[in-house]
Motif scaffolding. Sequence first.
Motif, PDB file in Angstrom:
ATOM      1  N   THR A   1      13.401 -16.315 -30.560  1.00  0.00           N
ATOM      2  CA  THR A   1      13.731 -16.288 -29.130  1.00  0.00           C
ATOM      3  C   THR A   1      15.108 -16.877 -28.841  1.00  0.00           C
ATOM      4  OG1 THR A   1      12.554 -18.372 -28.750  1.00  0.00           O
ATOM      5  CG2 THR A   1      11.311 -16.326 -28.402  1.00  0.00           C
ATOM      6  N   LYS A   2      15.614 -17.742 -29.715  1.00  0.00           N
ATOM      7  CA  LYS A   2      16.980 -18.266 -29.545  1.00  0.00           C
ATOM      8  C   LYS A   2      18.006 -17.138 -29.695  1.00  0.00           C
ATOM      9  CE  LYS A   2      15.842 -22.506 -28.854  1.00  0.00           C
ATOM     10  NZ  LYS A   2      15.797 -22.960 -27.480  1.00  0.00           N
ATOM     11  N   VAL A   3      17.727 -16.190 -30.587  1.00  0.00           N
ATOM     12  CA  VAL A   3      18.593 -15.018 -30.743  1.00  0.00           C
ATOM     13  C   VAL A   3      18.527 -14.158 -29.481  1.00  0.00           C
ATOM     14  CG1 VAL A   3      18.986 -12.895 -32.056  1.00  0.00           C
ATOM     15  CG2 VAL A   3      18.443 -15.029 -33.257  1.00  0.00           C
ATOM     16  N   HIS A   4      17.342 -14.004 -28.919  1.00  0.00           N
ATOM     17  CA  HIS A   4      17.181 -13.230 -27.680  1.00  0.00           C
ATOM     18  C   HIS A   4      17.998 -13.864 -26.560  1.00  0.00           C
ATOM     19  CE1 HIS A   4      12.957 -11.891 -29.285  1.00  0.00           C
ATOM     20  NE2 HIS A   4      13.941 -11.560 -30.091  1.00  0.00           N
ATOM     21  N   GLU A   5      17.905 -15.174 -26.453  1.00  0.00           N
ATOM     22  CA  GLU A   5      18.641 -15.891 -25.398  1.00  0.00           C
ATOM     23  C   GLU A   5      20.152 -15.785 -25.594  1.00  0.00           C
ATOM     24  OE1 GLU A   5      16.875 -19.746 -25.859  1.00  0.00           O
ATOM     25  OE2 GLU A   5      15.212 -19.278 -24.498  1.00  0.00           O
TER      26      GLU A   5
ATOM     27  N   MET B   1      11.195  -9.165 -27.293  1.00  0.00           N
ATOM     28  CA  MET B   1      12.313  -9.355 -26.366  1.00  0.00           C
ATOM     29  C   MET B   1      12.203  -8.447 -25.150  1.00  0.00           C
ATOM     30  SD  MET B   1      16.365  -9.296 -27.272  1.00  0.00           S
ATOM     31  CE  MET B   1      17.614  -9.497 -26.019  1.00  0.00           C
ATOM     32  N   VAL B   2      11.552  -7.297 -25.299  1.00  0.00           N
ATOM     33  CA  VAL B   2      11.484  -6.318 -24.210  1.00  0.00           C
ATOM     34  C   VAL B   2      10.094  -6.153 -23.600  1.00  0.00           C
ATOM     35  CG1 VAL B   2      13.484  -5.040 -25.043  1.00  0.00           C
ATOM     36  CG2 VAL B   2      11.205  -4.376 -25.808  1.00  0.00           C
TER      37      VAL B   2
ATOM     38  N   SER C   1       8.429 -11.674 -23.296  1.00  0.00           N
ATOM     39  CA  SER C   1       9.856 -11.945 -23.365  1.00  0.00           C
ATOM     40  C   SER C   1      10.234 -13.259 -22.690  1.00  0.00           C
ATOM     41  CB  SER C   1      10.638 -10.807 -22.709  1.00  0.00           C
ATOM     42  OG  SER C   1      12.019 -11.075 -22.738  1.00  0.00           O
ATOM     43  N   VAL C   2      11.088 -14.033 -23.365  1.00  0.00           N
ATOM     44  CA  VAL C   2      11.605 -15.262 -22.759  1.00  0.00           C
ATOM     45  C   VAL C   2      12.868 -14.981 -21.945  1.00  0.00           C
ATOM     46  CG1 VAL C   2      10.640 -16.749 -24.563  1.00  0.00           C
ATOM     47  CG2 VAL C   2      12.999 -15.901 -24.783  1.00  0.00           C
ATOM     48  N   VAL C   3      13.344 -13.735 -21.993  1.00  0.00           N
ATOM     49  CA  VAL C   3      14.572 -13.352 -21.275  1.00  0.00           C
ATOM     50  C   VAL C   3      14.313 -12.231 -20.271  1.00  0.00           C
ATOM     51  CG1 VAL C   3      16.138 -14.118 -23.113  1.00  0.00           C
ATOM     52  CG2 VAL C   3      15.245 -11.773 -23.144  1.00  0.00           C
ATOM     53  N   ALA C   4      13.059 -12.026 -19.919  1.00  0.00           N
ATOM     54  CA  ALA C   4      12.673 -10.884 -19.079  1.00  0.00           C
ATOM     55  C   ALA C   4      13.458 -10.802 -17.775  1.00  0.00           C
ATOM     56  CB  ALA C   4      11.174 -10.927 -18.785  1.00  0.00           C
TER      57      ALA C   4
ATOM     58  N   TYR D   1      30.669  -3.085 -33.155  1.00  0.00           N
ATOM     59  CA  TYR D   1      29.330  -3.482 -33.588  1.00  0.00           C
ATOM     60  C   TYR D   1      29.226  -5.006 -33.671  1.00  0.00           C
ATOM     61  CZ  TYR D   1      25.419  -4.250 -36.819  1.00  0.00           C
ATOM     62  OH  TYR D   1      24.268  -4.690 -37.409  1.00  0.00           O
ATOM     63  N   ILE D   2      28.162  -5.556 -33.073  1.00  0.00           N
ATOM     64  CA  ILE D   2      27.865  -6.980 -33.166  1.00  0.00           C
ATOM     65  C   ILE D   2      26.419  -7.140 -33.626  1.00  0.00           C
ATOM     66  CG2 ILE D   2      27.612  -9.158 -31.911  1.00  0.00           C
ATOM     67  CD1 ILE D   2      30.499  -8.254 -31.964  1.00  0.00           C
ATOM     68  N   LYS D   3      26.217  -7.871 -34.728  1.00  0.00           N
ATOM     69  CA  LYS D   3      24.874  -8.192 -35.201  1.00  0.00           C
ATOM     70  C   LYS D   3      24.505  -9.547 -34.612  1.00  0.00           C
ATOM     71  CE  LYS D   3      21.115  -8.220 -37.643  1.00  0.00           C
ATOM     72  NZ  LYS D   3      20.000  -7.382 -37.249  1.00  0.00           N
ATOM     73  N   GLU D   4      23.469  -9.566 -33.799  1.00  0.00           N
ATOM     74  CA  GLU D   4      22.996 -10.822 -33.205  1.00  0.00           C
ATOM     75  C   GLU D   4      21.967 -11.438 -34.137  1.00  0.00           C
ATOM     76  OE1 GLU D   4      23.882 -12.473 -30.550  1.00  0.00           O
ATOM     77  OE2 GLU D   4      25.115 -11.030 -29.482  1.00  0.00           O
ATOM     78  N   SER D   5      22.270 -12.630 -34.629  1.00  0.00           N
ATOM     79  CA  SER D   5      21.326 -13.307 -35.528  1.00  0.00           C
ATOM     80  C   SER D   5      21.586 -14.799 -35.485  1.00  0.00           C
ATOM     81  CB  SER D   5      21.471 -12.777 -36.959  1.00  0.00           C
ATOM     82  OG  SER D   5      22.757 -13.057 -37.452  1.00  0.00           O
ATOM     83  N   GLN D   6      20.749 -15.516 -36.212  1.00  0.00           N
ATOM     84  CA  GLN D   6      20.907 -16.965 -36.267  1.00  0.00           C
ATOM     85  C   GLN D   6      20.528 -17.468 -37.619  1.00  0.00           C
ATOM     86  OE1 GLN D   6      18.554 -19.181 -33.408  1.00  0.00           O
ATOM     87  NE2 GLN D   6      20.389 -20.288 -32.819  1.00  0.00           N
TER      88      GLN D   6
END
Length: 137
Positions: free
Chosen positions: A35-39, A68-69, A74-77, A132-137
Amino acid sequence: MKFISNIVWALLFSTICLAQEKPVKIVFDVTSSNTKVHESTIRHVKAMSNAYPDSKFEVVMYSGAMDMVLKDKSVVAEDLEMLAKKDNIDFVICQGTMKRHDVDSDDLISGVRSVPDGILEIIEKQKEGWGYIKESQ
């Protein structure tokens, strides 16, 4: 007189610099269930769309990013739904991932659309010149 000339040159230079700013197109790849990646993805998209309102952004989610969706997970709904209303932002989820998780389109946050394959969606965007951006942690 020199002062006025310097002002004119400064104004001309800044006008040229601003006029040369081209809109960008960026696709964000999200596969993490973290969820930190989602945020952080939402923060990045929000900041970029505010800074570059003439640019286009698409967030492609698949694999572990299913939650996320989802309306009920979802924590970012709230932010995602608000951003999805903007003309220059798209949020898409892979239909294969939806099928694996037994998710129906009614379970998705308003404004999220599905695509047949998340990876192919990214490849198509890259063929069209999207960054292109890869969102990760």
